[in-house]
Design a protein around this motif. Structure first.
Motif, PDB file in Angstrom:
ATOM      1  N   ASP A   1      27.937 -12.988   2.150  1.00  0.00           N
ATOM      2  CA  ASP A   1      28.497 -13.084   0.972  1.00  0.00           C
ATOM      3  C   ASP A   1      29.463 -11.920   0.714  1.00  0.00           C
ATOM      4  O   ASP A   1      30.286 -11.733  -0.128  1.00  0.00           O
ATOM      5  CB  ASP A   1      27.413 -12.984  -0.054  1.00  0.00           C
ATOM      6  CG  ASP A   1      26.494 -14.153  -0.297  1.00  0.00           C
ATOM      7  OD1 ASP A   1      27.246 -15.462  -0.006  1.00  0.00           O
ATOM      8  OD2 ASP A   1      25.362 -14.091  -0.186  1.00  0.00           O
TER       9      ASP A   1
ATOM     10  N   SER B   1      25.387  -9.493   5.265  1.00  0.00           N
ATOM     11  CA  SER B   1      25.256 -10.930   4.663  1.00  0.00           C
ATOM     12  C   SER B   1      26.799 -11.578   4.796  1.00  0.00           C
ATOM     13  O   SER B   1      27.786 -10.866   4.183  1.00  0.00           O
ATOM     14  CB  SER B   1      24.869 -10.596   3.176  1.00  0.00           C
ATOM     15  OG  SER B   1      25.198 -11.831   2.352  1.00  0.00           O
TER      16      SER B   1
ATOM     17  N   ALA C   1      29.363 -20.198   1.311  1.00  0.00           N
ATOM     18  CA  ALA C   1      30.031 -19.019   1.662  1.00  0.00           C
ATOM     19  C   ALA C   1      31.053 -18.828   2.880  1.00  0.00           C
ATOM     20  O   ALA C   1      31.685 -18.191   2.840  1.00  0.00           O
ATOM     21  CB  ALA C   1      28.760 -17.841   2.123  1.00  0.00           C
TER      22      ALA C   1
END
Ligand SMILES: [Zn+2]
Ligand SMILES: [Zn+2]
Length: 334
Positions: A219, A217, A241
């Motif tokens: 993130d 991900s 992000a």
């Protein structure tokens, strides 16, 4: 000739249609191979019945129209029947300011091949302008000519992002665009190349294309670490992000396609003074660069090729593309 034409209900029908013939400035190609891509999947339902899709292709010249003087092949002792070419699937006027500067996709008279502008290459034959045809040297497998287009997309992403050797790059999404972006980041001497994808099969592919580390991900990406972030996922809501991962004054290139609105925290981007750019299509110069890179071995196209199918298997191949997370290309060989 046989062609796969769009019929109502989101399917293709393999049928006989009239052979196309090359007009002034055009070449007639026998299609060697044509790739499927995610944008075919997204665009198919919007195409009128009768459309011949297919825009990632290569072919062998089997006919030459009158007044064929322009184009890459003309520089090298003229066009000849039997020459294999890769096709830049945006046929442009060749005279306006956008054509003059290589930004052919912005030509006001551009016709997109295989996406409704002009017939594509899920067919035995295709007609293209000579200016859109790029001769393949004999050391390149003619089928790999169909992979010039996806690698040109990746090159356009790293060039739009002004990547310099030694810089760290975050590539969000490891579909075909992400993989070719990674390959070009590697070839251009990037330092760290972090690839993001939720699918394990795509993360493995990213590593084989040159990613130095992978994440599931965006993130999880190290904050403030990347000179360049390329968003190749085409999902709304990723921009914050990307800004977080970018260094101060870093560059973000959005190359993924989504039609959803994507709100973002402009404050965070402001405080870092990041630049946000967009990349779509490619230039003729980038097409030539990819052909040269295939020829010299700087880029090996083979890992992007998953499997080959016949024209009769177009529906089956489309269904497979819709189902799988794998990002390598299925090539149709009509
Ligand atoms: Zn495509
Ligand atoms: Zn033009």
């Amino acid at each position: 000739m046989r062609a796969a034409v769009v019929v109502p209900g989101g399917q293709y029908e393999i049928t006989e249609v009239a052979d196309p013939s090359p007009g002034p400035g055009e070449l007639l190609l026998r299609v060697t191979a044509c790739g499927f891509c995610g944008s075919d999947l997204k665009a198919r339902d919007a195409m009128p019945a009768g459309t011949i899709m297919g825009h990632e292709f290569a072919g062998e010249i089997v006919g030459i129209g009158t007044d064929v003087s322009a184009g890459a092949g003309a520089d090298m002792a003229g066009w000849r029947v039997g020459t294999h070419v890769a096709v830049l699937p945006a046929l442009s006027c060749g005279r306006c300011e956008w054509c003059a500067t290589g930004h052919v996709i912005h030509c006001p008279r551009v016709r997109l091949v295989g996406l409704g502008g002009t017939a594509g290459a899920f067919a035995e034959l295709a007609v293209v302008t000579a200016a859109a045809a790029f001769p393949l040297p004999p050391e390149i497998d003619p089928r790999h000519g169909a992979l010039v287009e996806p690698f040109a997309v990746g090159l356009h992403c790293v060039r739009t992002g002004r990547l310099e050797p030694g810089e760290d790059v975050l590539v969000v999404g490891s579909g075909a665009v992400g993989l070719t972006t990674i390959a070009w980041a590697r070839a251009r001497g990037a330092g760290r190349i972090t690839a993001v994808d939720p699918a394990a099969i795509r993360r493995a592919a990213a590593e084989s294309f040159g990613a130095t580390d992978v994440l599931t991900s965006v993130d999880q990406a190290e904050a403030g670490a990347y000179h360049l972030v390329v968003e190749c996922a085409g999902r709304a809501g990723l921009l914050d992000a990307c800004v977080t991962a970018a260094r101060p004054r870093g560059r973000i290139v959005l190359a993924g396609v989504t039609i959803e609105a994507t709100p973002f925290q402009s404050w965070a981007a402001l405080m870092k003074e990041v630049s946000v750019g967009f990349a779509v299509y490619y230039t003729p110069e980038e097409f030539r660069t990819v052909v040269a890179a295939f020829g010299s071995g700087l880029i090996d196209p083979a890992p992007l090729l998953a499997r080959r199918v016949e024209l009769a298997q177009v529906n089956e191949a489309f269904d497979a593309l819709a189902r799988t997370a794998a990002s390598a290309k299925i090539l149709v060989e009509p």
